[in-house]
Design a protein around this motif. Sequence first.
Motif, mmCIF file in Angstrom:
data_model
loop_
_atom_site.group_PDB
_atom_site.id
_atom_site.type_symbol
_atom_site.label_atom_id
_atom_site.label_comp_id
_atom_site.label_asym_id
_atom_site.label_seq_id
_atom_site.Cartn_x
_atom_site.Cartn_y
_atom_site.Cartn_z
ATOM 1 N N ALA A 116 -39.994 -13.876 74.221
ATOM 2 C CA ALA A 116 -41.230 -13.350 73.733
ATOM 3 C C ALA A 116 -42.241 -13.383 74.581
ATOM 4 C CB ALA A 116 -41.100 -12.673 72.647
ATOM 5 N N LEU A 117 -43.054 -14.509 74.532
ATOM 6 C CA LEU A 117 -43.615 -14.854 74.617
ATOM 7 C C LEU A 117 -44.318 -14.988 76.617
ATOM 8 C CD1 LEU A 117 -45.183 -18.052 72.331
ATOM 9 C CD2 LEU A 117 -45.845 -15.897 73.401
ATOM 10 N N CYS A 118 -43.160 -15.230 76.973
ATOM 11 C CA CYS A 118 -42.818 -15.141 78.240
ATOM 12 C C CYS A 118 -43.108 -13.665 78.746
ATOM 13 C CB CYS A 118 -41.961 -15.460 78.880
ATOM 14 S SG CYS A 118 -41.837 -17.593 79.182
ATOM 15 N N MET A 149 -44.447 6.297 66.741
ATOM 16 C CA MET A 149 -43.281 5.904 66.555
ATOM 17 C C MET A 149 -42.652 6.766 67.577
ATOM 18 S SD MET A 149 -43.476 2.771 64.419
ATOM 19 C CE MET A 149 -41.344 3.015 65.245
ATOM 20 N N THR A 150 -42.229 5.639 68.970
ATOM 21 C CA THR A 150 -41.743 6.340 70.255
ATOM 22 C C THR A 150 -40.617 5.852 70.590
ATOM 23 O OG1 THR A 150 -42.594 4.418 71.441
ATOM 24 C CG2 THR A 150 -44.146 6.379 71.375
ATOM 25 N N PRO A 151 -39.323 6.710 71.007
ATOM 26 C CA PRO A 151 -38.201 5.813 71.284
ATOM 27 C C PRO A 151 -37.897 4.755 71.249
ATOM 28 C CG PRO A 151 -37.484 8.139 71.952
ATOM 29 C CD PRO A 151 -39.070 7.846 71.208
ATOM 30 N N ALA A 152 -38.623 4.340 72.264
ATOM 31 C CA ALA A 152 -39.278 2.574 72.981
ATOM 32 C C ALA A 152 -39.004 1.803 71.370
ATOM 33 C CB ALA A 152 -39.917 2.287 74.145
ATOM 34 N N ARG A 153 -40.037 2.407 70.753
ATOM 35 C CA ARG A 153 -40.096 1.094 69.950
ATOM 36 C C ARG A 153 -39.403 0.658 68.948
ATOM 37 N NH1 ARG A 153 -46.297 3.221 69.092
ATOM 38 N NH2 ARG A 153 -48.089 2.199 70.790
ATOM 39 N N ILE A 154 -38.343 2.125 68.676
ATOM 40 C CA ILE A 154 -38.253 2.584 67.229
ATOM 41 C C ILE A 154 -36.780 1.157 68.269
ATOM 42 C CG2 ILE A 154 -36.417 4.302 66.337
ATOM 43 C CD1 ILE A 154 -38.137 6.412 66.396
ATOM 44 N N THR A 155 -36.445 1.177 69.248
ATOM 45 C CA THR A 155 -35.927 0.408 69.997
ATOM 46 C C THR A 155 -35.533 -1.332 69.806
ATOM 47 O OG1 THR A 155 -34.563 2.406 71.504
ATOM 48 C CG2 THR A 155 -34.606 0.114 72.213
ATOM 49 N N MET A 156 -37.351 -1.437 70.100
ATOM 50 C CA MET A 156 -37.864 -2.416 70.165
ATOM 51 C C MET A 156 -37.610 -3.062 68.794
ATOM 52 S SD MET A 156 -37.671 -3.153 72.902
ATOM 53 C CE MET A 156 -38.591 -4.994 72.329
ATOM 54 N N LEU A 157 -38.087 -2.475 67.162
ATOM 55 C CA LEU A 157 -37.945 -2.678 66.396
ATOM 56 C C LEU A 157 -36.494 -2.785 65.595
ATOM 57 C CD1 LEU A 157 -40.372 -0.868 64.591
ATOM 58 C CD2 LEU A 157 -40.467 -2.951 64.746
ATOM 59 N N VAL A 158 -35.585 -1.915 65.921
ATOM 60 C CA VAL A 158 -33.947 -2.356 65.886
ATOM 61 C C VAL A 158 -33.888 -3.804 66.471
ATOM 62 C CG1 VAL A 158 -31.628 -1.922 66.264
ATOM 63 C CG2 VAL A 158 -33.667 -0.215 65.424
ATOM 64 N N LEU A 159 -33.792 -3.499 67.474
ATOM 65 C CA LEU A 159 -33.425 -5.089 68.524
ATOM 66 C C LEU A 159 -34.079 -6.664 68.206
ATOM 67 C CD1 LEU A 159 -33.661 -4.233 72.838
ATOM 68 C CD2 LEU A 159 -31.255 -4.155 70.267
#
Length: 88
Positions: A77-79, A27-37
Amino acid sequence: MSPKTSKTAKTSGRHGGRSAGRRRMEMTPARITMLVLAAVTLVFIFQNTQETKIRLLVPEVTMPLWAALLATALIGALCGAYFMGRRR
């Protein structure tokens, strides 16, 4: 073989360190940010449930706003996945 060489040969073998084919799901900060978004996006989409008129070039379609927002998010997301895949 010197002791240094034989020791590194043992640890750098097939079972030493990480497996070459496995990736850990850290769980990196980037992954956490993407999950929150993603969660905020889904909340926003499902809070907007009223009907709306959407013009797709020529025809006018009446559909729930959440469906239009979800479709737009999926297309984006697909793009993004496509262009990130080409980058590697």
